[in-house]
Write a protein that holds these residues in place. Structure first.
Motif, mmCIF file in Angstrom:
data_model
loop_
_atom_site.group_PDB
_atom_site.id
_atom_site.type_symbol
_atom_site.label_atom_id
_atom_site.label_comp_id
_atom_site.label_asym_id
_atom_site.label_seq_id
_atom_site.Cartn_x
_atom_site.Cartn_y
_atom_site.Cartn_z
ATOM 1 N N UNK A 170 0.802 -1.232 0.000
ATOM 2 C CA UNK A 170 0.000 0.000 0.000
ATOM 3 C C UNK A 170 0.833 1.280 0.000
ATOM 4 N N UNK A 171 2.047 1.225 0.528
ATOM 5 C CA UNK A 171 2.888 2.425 0.595
ATOM 6 C C UNK A 171 3.234 2.898 -0.816
ATOM 7 N N UNK A 172 3.057 4.204 -1.061
ATOM 8 C CA UNK A 172 3.324 4.751 -2.400
ATOM 9 C C UNK A 172 4.686 5.439 -2.489
ATOM 10 N N UNK A 173 5.342 5.626 -1.336
ATOM 11 C CA UNK A 173 6.674 6.234 -1.350
ATOM 12 C C UNK A 173 6.680 7.733 -1.486
ATOM 13 N N UNK A 174 5.620 8.404 -1.031
ATOM 14 C CA UNK A 174 5.527 9.860 -1.187
ATOM 15 C C UNK A 174 6.557 10.608 -0.348
ATOM 16 N N UNK A 175 6.924 10.049 0.808
ATOM 17 C CA UNK A 175 7.959 10.650 1.634
ATOM 18 C C UNK A 175 7.482 11.617 2.699
ATOM 19 N N UNK A 176 6.177 11.775 2.865
ATOM 20 C CA UNK A 176 5.671 12.697 3.885
ATOM 21 C C UNK A 176 6.108 12.251 5.274
ATOM 22 N N UNK A 177 6.098 10.962 5.509
ATOM 23 C CA UNK A 177 6.528 10.455 6.822
ATOM 24 C C UNK A 177 7.999 10.760 7.078
ATOM 25 N N UNK A 178 8.815 10.660 6.053
ATOM 26 C CA UNK A 178 10.244 10.970 6.217
ATOM 27 C C UNK A 178 10.447 12.442 6.542
ATOM 28 N N UNK A 179 9.719 13.302 5.855
ATOM 29 C CA UNK A 179 9.847 14.733 6.107
ATOM 30 C C UNK A 179 9.485 15.064 7.554
ATOM 31 N N UNK A 180 8.461 14.419 8.085
ATOM 32 C CA UNK A 180 7.948 14.771 9.405
ATOM 33 C C UNK A 180 8.591 14.001 10.556
ATOM 34 N N UNK A 181 9.403 13.013 10.276
ATOM 35 C CA UNK A 181 10.036 12.220 11.338
ATOM 36 C C UNK A 181 10.774 13.139 12.306
ATOM 37 N N UNK A 182 10.548 12.934 13.602
ATOM 38 C CA UNK A 182 11.165 13.820 14.589
ATOM 39 C C UNK A 182 12.627 13.474 14.861
ATOM 40 N N UNK A 183 13.073 12.329 14.377
ATOM 41 C CA UNK A 183 14.478 11.953 14.492
ATOM 42 C C UNK A 183 15.199 12.464 13.247
ATOM 43 N N UNK A 184 16.381 13.020 13.433
ATOM 44 C CA UNK A 184 17.085 13.537 12.260
ATOM 45 C C UNK A 184 18.548 13.129 12.274
ATOM 46 N N UNK A 185 19.082 13.115 11.077
ATOM 47 C CA UNK A 185 20.521 12.926 10.842
ATOM 48 C C UNK A 185 21.098 11.664 11.489
ATOM 49 N N UNK A 186 20.710 10.473 11.084
ATOM 50 C CA UNK A 186 19.733 10.180 10.027
ATOM 51 C C UNK A 186 18.317 10.058 10.585
ATOM 52 N N UNK A 187 17.364 10.045 9.675
ATOM 53 C CA UNK A 187 15.963 9.908 10.076
ATOM 54 C C UNK A 187 15.661 8.448 10.411
ATOM 55 N N UNK A 188 14.585 8.239 11.163
ATOM 56 C CA UNK A 188 14.209 6.888 11.573
ATOM 57 C C UNK A 188 13.319 6.201 10.540
ATOM 58 N N UNK A 189 12.776 6.980 9.608
ATOM 59 C CA UNK A 189 11.993 6.402 8.518
ATOM 60 C C UNK A 189 12.413 7.119 7.233
ATOM 61 N N UNK A 190 12.679 6.354 6.193
ATOM 62 C CA UNK A 190 13.193 6.955 4.964
ATOM 63 C C UNK A 190 12.612 6.222 3.753
ATOM 64 N N UNK A 191 12.715 6.879 2.602
ATOM 65 C CA UNK A 191 12.186 6.305 1.381
ATOM 66 C C UNK A 191 13.220 5.459 0.669
ATOM 67 N N UNK A 192 12.797 4.288 0.288
ATOM 68 C CA UNK A 192 13.616 3.458 -0.603
ATOM 69 C C UNK A 192 12.969 3.586 -1.982
ATOM 70 N N UNK A 193 13.623 4.330 -2.896
ATOM 71 C CA UNK A 193 13.013 4.533 -4.217
ATOM 72 C C UNK A 193 12.759 3.227 -4.954
ATOM 73 N N UNK A 194 11.736 3.239 -5.761
ATOM 74 C CA UNK A 194 11.412 2.063 -6.561
ATOM 75 C C UNK A 194 12.615 1.674 -7.396
ATOM 76 N N UNK A 195 12.907 0.403 -7.463
ATOM 77 C CA UNK A 195 14.017 -0.094 -8.266
ATOM 78 C C UNK A 195 15.351 -0.075 -7.560
ATOM 79 N N UNK A 196 15.398 0.392 -6.319
ATOM 80 C CA UNK A 196 16.688 0.427 -5.612
ATOM 81 C C UNK A 196 16.854 -0.797 -4.726
#
Length: 196
Positions: A170-196
Motif C-alpha cells: 500500500x505504501x506509495x513512497x511519497x515521503x511525507x513520513x520521512x519529512x515529518x520524522x522527529x528523528x534527524x541525521x539520520x531519520x528513523x523512517x526513509x524512502x527506498x526509491x522504486x528499483x533500488x
C-alpha cells in the motif's frame, strides 16, 4: 604540428568509454542511492530514455519540491523527501505537464509507486518504548500504508510499544513520513526509491 587522425579517433574512443563507465558507476547507485522520482515515473531505464530534462514537471508542482539541477541526476526530476515530499495532488499537475510520457498517468494516489518507506528499527523511538505516532498520523494513506501494532514492552507488563508498520503493498513512497520524522541525521523512517 598535426596529430594523425587514427590517434585522435583512438583518444575519442577512450574518452567515450571513460564517460560511459563513469555514467554506469553513478547510475547504478554505487556511490549514491537511487533517485526518488515524481509520481507516474516509468521504470528507470525507460524513464531516462523518455525524459526530455525540460523541467516542466518541476514548474507545474504547486509545492516546488521537484528538483532537476543535480549533476548526478543529469537534469532529470527527482525529490528529496526530507526536504520536500510529494503531496499526492488530486490532479497530478506534474504528470499533466510532462510532454514525453516519462511520467505516465495514474488512476489516483493509491496507484502511485514512487518507492516504499523503511523504518530503521534502531532509531525509531516508538520501538524504544517512547510514544510517537508522527509517521502514522501524517500518512495520506493512514491505516493502509502505515498502521500501528501494539505490544507490551519486553519484561514490562505495564507499558506498551506503539510500533509503526509499513504495508509494502500500500505504501506509495511519497515521503511525507520521512519529512515529518522527529528523528534527524539520520531519520528513523526513509524512502527506498522504486528499483533500488
Amino acid at each position: 604540428m598535426s596529430i594523425p587522425l587514427p590517434s585522435v579517433l583512438k583518444g575519442l574512443a577512450a574518452l567515450s568509454v571513460g564517460i560511459a563507465a563513469g555514467y554506469q558507476f553513478f547510475s547504478t547507485g554505487t556511490t549514491r542511492k537511487a533517485l526518488l522520482r515524481p509520481p507516474g515515473a516509468l521504470d528507470e531505464p525507460e524513464f531516462l530514455s523518455h525524459c526530455l530534462r525540460c523541467g516542466k514537471c518541476g514548474l507545474a508542482c504547486p509545492y516546488r519540491v521537484i528538483k532537476y539541477d543535480d549533476s548526478l541526476s543529469q537534469g532529470t526530476p527527482y525529490l528529496i523527501a526530507r526536504e520536500g515530499p510529494c503531496r499526492l495532488c488530486d490532479d497530478f499537475p506534474c504528470i499533466a505537464a510532462c510532454p514525453s510520457a516519462a511520467l505516465a498517468p495514474v488512476a489516483d494516489k493509491r496507484a502511485v509507486k514512487m518507492g516504499i518507506a523503511v523504518i530503521d528499527r534502531d532509531l525509531c523511538i516508538a520501538l524504544q518504548g517512547m510514544r510517537c505516532e508522527v509517521c502514522y498520523r501524517v500518512c495520506p494513506l493512514i491505516d493502509e500504508a502505515i498502521s500501528i501494532e501494539y505490544s507490551l514492552r519486553k519484561g514490562d507488563s505495564h507499558h506498551a510499544i506503539f510500533e509503526p508498520v509499513i504495508n509494502a503493498e500500500k505504501c506509495v513512497g511519497c515521503g511525507i513520513c520521512e519529512e515529518r520524522c522527529i528523528i534527524s541525521d539520520p531519520v528513523a523512517i526513509y524512502m527506498k526509491p522504486r528499483g533500488s
